[in-house]
Design a protein around this motif. Structure first.
Motif, short mmCIF file in Angstrom:
data_model
loop_
_atom_site.label_atom_id
_atom_site.label_comp_id
_atom_site.label_asym_id
_atom_site.label_seq_id
_atom_site.Cartn_x
_atom_site.Cartn_y
_atom_site.Cartn_z
N UNK A 135 -7.76 -5.35 1.44
CA UNK A 135 -9.06 -5.94 1.16
C UNK A 135 -10.20 -5.29 1.96
N UNK A 136 -9.87 -4.67 3.09
CA UNK A 136 -10.90 -4.04 3.92
C UNK A 136 -10.89 -2.55 3.62
N UNK A 137 -11.88 -2.10 2.94
CA UNK A 137 -11.92 -0.70 2.48
C UNK A 137 -11.91 0.26 3.66
N UNK A 138 -11.02 1.26 3.57
CA UNK A 138 -10.96 2.29 4.60
C UNK A 138 -10.06 1.94 5.77
N UNK A 139 -9.45 0.77 5.75
CA UNK A 139 -8.59 0.36 6.87
C UNK A 139 -7.15 0.75 6.58
N UNK A 140 -6.51 1.42 7.52
CA UNK A 140 -5.11 1.82 7.40
C UNK A 140 -4.24 0.76 8.05
N UNK A 141 -3.48 0.04 7.25
CA UNK A 141 -2.63 -1.03 7.77
C UNK A 141 -1.54 -0.42 8.66
N UNK A 142 -1.43 -0.84 9.93
CA UNK A 142 -0.40 -0.26 10.80
C UNK A 142 0.99 -0.75 10.43
N UNK A 143 1.96 0.12 10.55
CA UNK A 143 3.35 -0.25 10.35
C UNK A 143 3.91 -0.68 11.71
N UNK B 11 -1.50 -10.83 7.37
CA UNK B 11 -2.85 -11.41 7.43
C UNK B 11 -3.46 -11.37 6.04
N UNK B 12 -3.62 -12.54 5.39
CA UNK B 12 -4.13 -12.55 4.00
C UNK B 12 -5.58 -12.08 3.89
N UNK B 13 -6.30 -12.02 5.02
CA UNK B 13 -7.67 -11.49 4.98
C UNK B 13 -7.69 -9.97 4.94
N UNK B 14 -6.52 -9.35 5.17
CA UNK B 14 -6.42 -7.89 5.18
C UNK B 14 -5.66 -7.38 3.96
N UNK B 15 -4.53 -8.02 3.65
CA UNK B 15 -3.69 -7.56 2.54
C UNK B 15 -3.48 -8.70 1.54
N UNK B 16 -3.65 -8.40 0.30
CA UNK B 16 -3.43 -9.35 -0.78
C UNK B 16 -2.29 -8.86 -1.66
N UNK B 17 -1.29 -9.71 -1.87
CA UNK B 17 -0.14 -9.30 -2.67
C UNK B 17 0.91 -8.63 -1.80
N UNK B 18 1.91 -8.03 -2.46
CA UNK B 18 3.02 -7.41 -1.74
C UNK B 18 3.51 -6.17 -2.47
N UNK B 19 4.26 -5.37 -1.75
CA UNK B 19 4.86 -4.18 -2.35
C UNK B 19 3.85 -3.09 -2.66
N UNK B 20 4.22 -2.21 -3.56
CA UNK B 20 3.38 -1.06 -3.88
C UNK B 20 2.09 -1.47 -4.55
N UNK B 21 2.05 -2.68 -5.15
CA UNK B 21 0.83 -3.14 -5.86
C UNK B 21 -0.09 -3.93 -4.95
N UNK B 22 0.26 -4.08 -3.67
CA UNK B 22 -0.58 -4.85 -2.74
C UNK B 22 -1.96 -4.20 -2.62
N UNK B 23 -2.96 -5.05 -2.42
CA UNK B 23 -4.33 -4.58 -2.30
C UNK B 23 -4.82 -4.78 -0.87
N UNK C 58 0.78 -1.23 0.00
CA UNK C 58 0.00 0.00 0.00
C UNK C 58 0.80 1.27 0.00
N UNK C 59 2.15 1.16 -0.07
CA UNK C 59 2.99 2.34 -0.04
C UNK C 59 3.99 2.27 -1.20
N UNK C 60 4.43 3.41 -1.70
CA UNK C 60 5.43 3.38 -2.78
C UNK C 60 6.76 2.84 -2.29
N UNK C 61 7.49 2.21 -3.19
CA UNK C 61 8.81 1.71 -2.85
C UNK C 61 9.70 2.87 -2.40
N UNK C 62 10.60 2.59 -1.46
CA UNK C 62 11.53 3.65 -1.04
C UNK C 62 12.93 3.08 -0.88
N UNK C 63 13.90 3.95 -1.08
CA UNK C 63 15.30 3.56 -0.98
C UNK C 63 15.73 3.59 0.48
N UNK C 64 16.37 2.50 0.94
CA UNK C 64 16.83 2.43 2.32
C UNK C 64 18.25 1.88 2.37
N UNK C 65 18.91 2.12 3.48
CA UNK C 65 20.25 1.58 3.75
C UNK C 65 20.10 0.70 4.99
#
Length: 466
Positions: free
Chosen positions: A302-310, A288-300, A204-211
């Motif tokens: 699944x629960x509309x309006x829910x902000x996935x905590x970091x 949790x596959x019931x919340x997030x489907x896929x990975x990276x910036x293209x992840x979806x 759900x977030x854009x890729x970022x450069x890290x060290x």
């Protein structure tokens, strides 16, 4: 200083006489200098010990592809090795002395911390190699069972609650320190000179450069400084006992009783500190596959309006609360005794664990119910850390009151060694059984400890008031 009954030890590092119970001759300046040096180095030990817990949750985001169980094991192995190494470190203070033990141990931290940095730089390391690095991180965990008994030799009993509470509590801040600073450090572009960067892919977030290696490399200068200071300024108390003599603590039933109590307190603190981020992610985040489907910036999501905590934004809070409680409640244990606070700690753990259980099975029917469940989980976990921290302070007040000086040091080392298996046992438990089942086992354990504390130590007329 008043002469002791201990035989003289050769070398200028050894004090020739030491009696902290004699206020007229006790060298308080040396005692507090020892405390602050060993506290700084112990903080670095906790940084090294819990560095994997800060790195592991994002390994897949930078290019690795481990399973949930593999990640749980990576976070758990430092607890296994830390517990095993504490069984070695617990006998070192009377054998090698404070100076050699602290300086050498701190220097050893350099190697696993360097290794984690090197293998984070390029996500190509085989799994077994990361397991080895996770095991070596346990050196930092082993140090506790040598540093704490050694420091206790320098203080009279009436001050040991504060002294040991400060050392252990501030040392425990190393857990929060590494978990808090890691997300910030790895994103600093100015650290490009520490090696090549990686692309971090978070759902759900854009890729970022890290060290990512910077999370390890930044601690190396502090580790070297700590080892040098310890070698230059520490002294050793002439308390002498071989391994066989030190094992007389196992003939005392209170050794085993206090072990059970410290598993309840520090075992809980260390176990949850290591697994908090992974557990949060697997319940309410990308795991949790019931919340997030896929990975990276293209992840979806699944629960509309829910902000996935970091998890990185929250994981440091638990160890921070626990370490803070250990520091703040230590003076109260000196004033009121440790047993009553251990009793309160146990009751608080029972209530907070039961409350948290309600948040261990996320209701994914809506964003509102998910957020409510996450809030219950987070606040419950912080309450568990609070009461575990109180118990960490109170049990370390009890032990010097129950046992004579040399035995007290040994019991502190032994109980710390067994409780250090917390990260391993929590990782094993969360891998083999549902989180709710594992937490209910914690409720039963805390209830047994409450009964034990009241019967043996806290009630009026208790056999061993402490």
């Amino acid at each position: 200083m008043t002469a002791t009954t201990e035989p003289a030890r050769k070398g200028n590092e050894w004090l020739q006489a030491w009696d902290p119970e004699d206020e007229k001759t006790w060298d308080s300046k040396l005692a507090w200098q020892t405390l602050w040096i060993t506290t700084f180095t112990l903080t670095m030990c906790f940084v090294a010990w819990f560095l994997p817990s800060a790195i592991v949750p994002k390994l897949n985001a930078i290019g690795y592809s481990f399973t949930k169980d593999q990640l749980y094991w990576l976070a758990a192995i430092p607890g296994l090795s830390g517990g095993l190494m504490r069984l070695v470190w617990m006998v070192l203070p009377p054998i090698v002395g404070t100076r050699k033990m602290v300086a050498a141990t701190t220097l050893l931290l350099f190697f696993p911390v360097l290794g984690w940095g090197v293998r984070s730089m390029s996500p190509t390391a085989p799994y077994w190699e990361l397991l080895v690095l996770a095991f070596l991180a346990g050196i930092g965990g082993g140090a506790f069972s040598g540093f704490m008994p050694s420091t206790s030799y320098f203080f009279p009993r009436k001050k040991q609650g504060v002294a040991l509470g400060l050392q252990a509590g501030i040392g425990n801040f190393g857990v929060s320190l590494v978990q808090l600073l890691t997300p910030w450090i790895i994103g600093l572009g100015m650290l490009w000179w520490l090696g090549q960067s990686q692309k971090m892919k978070v759902p759900g977030k854009p890729d970022r450069e890290v060290w990512y290696q910077a999370a390890s490399f930044v601690w190396l200068p502090f580790i070297l400084i700590g080892a040098w200071i310890a070698w230059q300024y520490l002294k050793s108390v002439p308390i002498k006992a071989n391994i066989r003599q030190q094992f007389d603590i196992f003939n005392n039933p209170d050794t085993w009783f206090m072990t059970l109590l410290y598993i309840m307190t520090f075992g809980t603190f260390s176990g949850l500190s290591a697994q908090f981020g992974l557990l949060m992610g697997n319940l309410y985040g990308a795991g949790n596959p019931a919340i997030v489907q896929g990975a990276g910036a293209t992840a979806k999501i699944l629960v509309q309006g829910y902000a996935v905590p970091d998890p990185a934004a929250f994981v440091f809070l638990g160890p921070l609360v626990g370490a803070g409680a250990r520091v703040l409640f230590s003076p109260l244990t000196d004033r009121m005794g440790g047993a009553i606070w251990t009793f309160i700690s146990g009751l608080g753990l029972i209530g907070s664990i039961i409350y948290t259980i309600g948040g261990l099975v996320p209701n994914t029917s809506s964003a509102a119910t998910l957020q409510a469940g996450f809030n219950q989980f987070l606040w419950g976990m912080l309450a568990i850390f609070l009461f575990a921290g109180i118990g960490n302070a109170s049990t370390f007040k009890q032990m010097p009151m129950i046992f004579e000086r040399r035995q007290a040091g040994g019991v502190i080392g032994w109980t710390g060694a067994i409780a250090a298996f917390g990260p391993f046992l929590f990782g094993l438990g969360l891998t083999l059984m549902p989180a709710t089942t594992f937490y209910w086992i914690g409720v039963v354990w805390a209830a047994l400890c409450v009964v034990l504390t009241w019967w043996r130590y806290a009630r009026p007329g208790a056999p061993k008031p402490s």
